[in-house]
Design a protein around this motif. Sequence first.
Motif, mmCIF file in Angstrom:
data_model
loop_
_atom_site.group_PDB
_atom_site.id
_atom_site.type_symbol
_atom_site.label_atom_id
_atom_site.label_comp_id
_atom_site.label_asym_id
_atom_site.label_seq_id
_atom_site.Cartn_x
_atom_site.Cartn_y
_atom_site.Cartn_z
ATOM 1 N N ILE A 107 0.510 -3.376 -1.871
ATOM 2 C CA ILE A 107 -0.401 -2.186 -2.538
ATOM 3 C C ILE A 107 -0.833 -2.555 -3.654
ATOM 4 O O ILE A 107 -2.212 -2.495 -4.104
ATOM 5 C CB ILE A 107 0.493 -0.886 -2.491
ATOM 6 N N LEU A 108 0.042 -2.941 -4.596
ATOM 7 C CA LEU A 108 -0.375 -3.404 -6.058
ATOM 8 C C LEU A 108 -1.236 -4.173 -5.991
ATOM 9 O O LEU A 108 -2.321 -4.224 -7.010
ATOM 10 C CB LEU A 108 1.135 -3.640 -6.747
ATOM 11 N N ALA B 74 9.671 0.847 -0.129
ATOM 12 C CA ALA B 74 8.384 0.307 -0.861
ATOM 13 C C ALA B 74 7.480 1.366 -1.334
ATOM 14 O O ALA B 74 6.860 1.442 -2.523
ATOM 15 C CB ALA B 74 7.810 -0.901 -0.348
ATOM 16 N N TYR B 75 6.998 2.121 -0.527
ATOM 17 C CA TYR B 75 6.031 3.031 -0.344
ATOM 18 C C TYR B 75 6.562 3.995 -1.737
ATOM 19 O O TYR B 75 5.933 4.641 -2.635
ATOM 20 C CB TYR B 75 5.711 3.744 0.615
ATOM 21 N N ASP B 76 7.919 4.543 -1.638
ATOM 22 C CA ASP B 76 8.392 5.324 -2.567
ATOM 23 C C ASP B 76 8.605 4.688 -3.799
ATOM 24 O O ASP B 76 7.962 5.217 -4.921
ATOM 25 C CB ASP B 76 9.755 5.814 -2.314
ATOM 26 N N ALA B 77 8.701 3.570 -3.985
ATOM 27 C CA ALA B 77 8.757 2.589 -5.170
ATOM 28 C C ALA B 77 7.398 2.639 -5.914
ATOM 29 O O ALA B 77 7.399 2.918 -7.056
ATOM 30 C CB ALA B 77 9.236 1.310 -5.096
ATOM 31 N N VAL B 78 6.348 2.481 -5.100
ATOM 32 C CA VAL B 78 5.154 2.293 -5.779
ATOM 33 C C VAL B 78 4.530 3.754 -6.174
ATOM 34 O O VAL B 78 4.227 4.075 -7.128
ATOM 35 C CB VAL B 78 3.930 1.740 -4.694
ATOM 36 N N LEU C 216 -15.818 17.687 4.879
ATOM 37 C CA LEU C 216 -14.840 17.576 3.420
ATOM 38 C C LEU C 216 -15.190 16.190 2.812
ATOM 39 O O LEU C 216 -16.047 15.416 3.504
ATOM 40 C CB LEU C 216 -13.595 17.177 4.261
ATOM 41 N N ASP C 217 -14.922 16.143 1.519
ATOM 42 C CA ASP C 217 -15.224 14.989 0.789
ATOM 43 C C ASP C 217 -13.875 14.150 0.793
ATOM 44 O O ASP C 217 -12.837 14.871 0.446
ATOM 45 C CB ASP C 217 -15.754 15.129 -0.534
ATOM 46 N N VAL C 218 -13.759 12.859 0.813
ATOM 47 C CA VAL C 218 -12.630 12.170 0.814
ATOM 48 C C VAL C 218 -12.419 11.111 -0.307
ATOM 49 O O VAL C 218 -13.498 10.315 -0.559
ATOM 50 C CB VAL C 218 -12.600 11.440 2.270
ATOM 51 N N ASN C 219 -11.320 11.156 -0.839
ATOM 52 C CA ASN C 219 -10.916 9.920 -1.773
ATOM 53 C C ASN C 219 -9.737 9.351 -1.270
ATOM 54 O O ASN C 219 -8.811 10.034 -1.014
ATOM 55 C CB ASN C 219 -10.488 10.587 -3.183
ATOM 56 N N PHE C 220 -9.786 8.036 -1.341
ATOM 57 C CA PHE C 220 -8.636 7.238 -0.745
ATOM 58 C C PHE C 220 -7.583 6.879 -2.004
ATOM 59 O O PHE C 220 -7.964 6.251 -2.928
ATOM 60 C CB PHE C 220 -9.124 5.870 -0.172
ATOM 61 N N PHE C 221 -6.291 6.837 -1.806
ATOM 62 C CA PHE C 221 -5.586 6.360 -2.588
ATOM 63 C C PHE C 221 -4.313 5.880 -1.708
ATOM 64 O O PHE C 221 -4.018 6.193 -0.640
ATOM 65 C CB PHE C 221 -4.625 7.535 -3.418
ATOM 66 N N PRO C 222 -3.699 5.092 -2.221
ATOM 67 C CA PRO C 222 -3.747 4.258 -3.817
ATOM 68 C C PRO C 222 -4.370 3.008 -3.541
ATOM 69 O O PRO C 222 -4.626 2.338 -4.534
ATOM 70 C CB PRO C 222 -2.305 4.216 -4.147
ATOM 71 N N VAL C 223 -4.658 2.196 -2.283
ATOM 72 C CA VAL C 223 -4.946 0.955 -2.276
ATOM 73 C C VAL C 223 -6.491 0.806 -2.845
ATOM 74 O O VAL C 223 -7.404 1.920 -2.487
ATOM 75 C CB VAL C 223 -5.007 0.371 -0.825
ATOM 76 N N PHE C 224 -6.869 -0.003 -3.418
ATOM 77 C CA PHE C 224 -8.157 -0.232 -4.030
ATOM 78 C C PHE C 224 -8.760 0.946 -4.797
ATOM 79 O O PHE C 224 -9.770 0.873 -5.330
ATOM 80 C CB PHE C 224 -9.162 -0.647 -2.766
ATOM 81 N N ALA C 225 -7.871 1.719 -5.232
ATOM 82 C CA ALA C 225 -8.302 2.732 -5.987
ATOM 83 C C ALA C 225 -7.998 2.568 -7.611
ATOM 84 O O ALA C 225 -7.185 1.944 -7.916
ATOM 85 C CB ALA C 225 -7.345 4.204 -5.892
#
Lengths: 524, 448
Positions: free
Chosen positions: A58-59, A182-186, A265-274
């Motif tokens: 992710i990071l 891992a997901y919780d950590a990020v 709907l309008d969509v925002n993606f998180f967290p990758v590439f955000a």
Amino acid sequence: MSFFDQKEPPRREERLGACIAMNDTVHNLAKKKSCLHDDGERAFNQGSICLLLPALAILNSIPDSVVLIHGANGCGSSSHSQNANTRSGSFQRTGTGKDALWLSTGLNETDVISGGELKLAPAIREADQRYRPKTIFVVSTCVPGIIGDDIDGVIAEVQPDVSARIVPIHCQGFKTKIWATAYDAVYHGIGRTLLDEPDDAAPEAAQGDAQDAALEAPTGAPQATVQTASPENDQPNRTVNLMNISSMGRVDELELERLLKAIGLDVNFFPVFASPDGMFRMTKAALSISTCPTHDDYILKHLHEKYGVPYQLKHMPIGIENTNQWIRDIAAFFGVSDQAEQLIAREEQELQAALAEFKPLFAGKTVFVSAGEFRALVTAQLLTELGFTVSGIRSFHHDEFAEEEYKKLARQSKDDYVVNIANVQPFEEANLLQKLKPDLFLGHTNGNMTAAKLGIATHVIYNTGLSYVGYKGAYELARRLYRQLRNPAYNANLAKHLRLPYQTEWYQSNPFQYIKTRGGSLHG
Amino acid sequence: MANHVFVERPRYTCASGGAVATVTALPGGIPILHAAQGCAGNFAWTQNGAAGLQVGGYCGSLTVPSSNIQEREVVFGGVERLHEQIGHTLKIMDGELFVVLTSCVTEVIGDDVAPVIAEYREQGIPITFAETAGFKGNAYVGYDLVLQSLFRDVLQRGIPTVKRNVNLWGIPPYQDVFWRGNLSELRRLLEKLGLTVNSFFTAEDTVESIRHAASAELNIVVSETYGLEAAKAFQEIHGVPFLSLPLPIGPSATEPFLTKVGEALALESAVVESVIASERRSFYHTLGPLTDCYNDFDLQRYAIVVGDGNYAPALTRFLADDLGWLPELVVITDPHDDDKQTLLQARVAASPTGLTPQLVFESDGSQIIEHFRRRWPSDPQQKYKNAFNPAFVVGSSLERELAATLGAGHLSVSYPVANRAILDRGYTGYRGGLRLIEDLIGQIIAGR
């Protein structure tokens, strides 16, 4: 007190009762509550991954950031593989493929004795000056965890001199066997550090205030249709957060965006590439939508508790019926069910017509699936929809989010079949596959080699370059499986000329022989 | 210059990772990691991204047995878990050689594995161990440590020397992505000299030949930086001397390689000369037909070479001495002590062409462009200028951005190699030189 008030997130073993060593069947699991499972351990193990790897996946994707891995020089070398995803993912989103930027403090023997903190502070300062990033993710690994480096303390000390926002991410691999932690950590790091709106945030981004819409229980779909109006323009807030922790590539994001746009709907993606500076926007959405409950529950609950953003944490949009349900729940929340039904009917009709070409080849073929729990279970549902017969499933771990999915699978199949919970452990898989001899195997990345060398047709169940999600994903997966099944010669040849590194006797043994239950005895 | 507070995108994994890769490359080799559960996966993902699409081996990737120690063992010690793990590994896994590899966590908590291994060795199990904590060094160190363990525990001691038997190493499997091809070509050449070669990691090698490695007259290490501690240990334990030579790429480097081996073994010089002559004839016979196009397309290039202690000097010398290119900047990206730096500097400077490219030791790829700008300042306003083009960057896949910035061609050779599939291609010796020319020029004319 919220989990987010602590420096580190809790382990999933405690928070969710997640387990990694189990042998059961789909019909049994459909009847059990996950808290009643008897987690085991193995008296023989093969290596798997730790939470550091998915966290880095992710990071490494987050633009304008530096990932500073605080550990020995090899922790973080998995970034070489993730870099391919960062390059293609940034190219698909911005037109420029960029290498991820990861650094290692490269702790040596002296540091182990004298402490790694001495190295960390100057490393953060140098990274800030050299690369001028918006964010520095400081990722802690096993060694600092044991020698007692206080990375949060170091960060607090240097932050005033550093222009980037410093985000601590705790990834001590030995502390949890559930790498989904891992997901919780990020999300923990993002939640504690990046959700405050920066002073210079673009004004158009700040649409809608935090909401206090009613919320169902975490595993239930939100039923509320209450819309709060944006204070500026009286338009209802129709922007949703769509969470992607790197289990989907851009092609899958586009499919989900297409479907959600179709219901307004309008969509925002998180967290990758955000963008790190835009992360605060997830606190402004009308609804947070998970694409995989195993991935996202930690942040979605936080966004609700602290910012009043309701959430949907049910179904993964892989599989036709799953995609239908996923859309229906979202549409119900926004009061657009009629639109959704029209969309679903149209999409299903088109898809079924297109699938007709492939289904005769699939009919009656058996398939074995192995991946992260939710992914494995929903993909098995899709494969059943395509006409395959599921002969077994292996999931990397088990927790409460999957209960409903086992029920769906049990309804789909009157014959019972094996479900093996295993953090990979290919020795069990080799034994099972040799006994079950499925026609097709779908495994995670780095997880198809065993089946391939046994001569079984294989296909990767997760790859960010390929399409899996929604209606398009169902079609594209079918198209790829059709291709694999038409000529599995690569694997057939391997099986003739290579062998797996197991003794012949092992294949005659009980595959679950080395799972110890809590009582401590081995299976016979 | 390199900073010392971090390494940017390290071009290797840790000692444990190098050790696992090394064991998986041995015939019937089974690593047993004494580590937290994530180390094996980290190495698999690293190979997936960096090793020319080669992941695993006979027992690699996520197949590697691992004690997967947890917090409980960190508190109470992991020796008991290791004992159980080894016992069950021997029941399930089918291997010829087992190597227990320790890791950061198990070394910090002080697990004493030597007595555990000794117990199994007493039962006649072919098992050894290496202490390969990641904080002890990088993958090159892990490679060396595994070799030391083999030499200490696996090689039969006190066996008579067999004339013309040699061992060959210095090319770390997977960390040198072209390891198979590189070893095979050197084996072929040494065999042509009449030698019997044990090279540990090729399909021709066996555990039996490894056990008898102490019968060698000479150990040939085709590296001036890697595998040398192991060579010293070998000499100390078994009394076999070693010859450390640069990785030979192309005719100009391979000729002195063969000559020095011949001298060290007191081979008849006529034999060595005839091998060299026939190989050189074959090389130029094959190269000849390229000459029209080489000239017509103006394929000579300025070059920047980026690589490890083996590749950077070897590639530079090949480009200058054999291909007639113009290397200007050479960057060595892995750490070396002062003596080694001096030695590597001398290798680069010794080109008979008289070219004197600048050598820098720089771990951080993003800084290479700065070194280059200092070396080759350029004024964009100038009408007539001797610009750095046409140019080529021979490096790792992390040099793609550098090559794009310079408008240069690019080929990934040194680790990481993310953008090529490598099986048995190699660049050593005469045939390797031809492969390298094919690959370099193939990149230049790809759009033709």
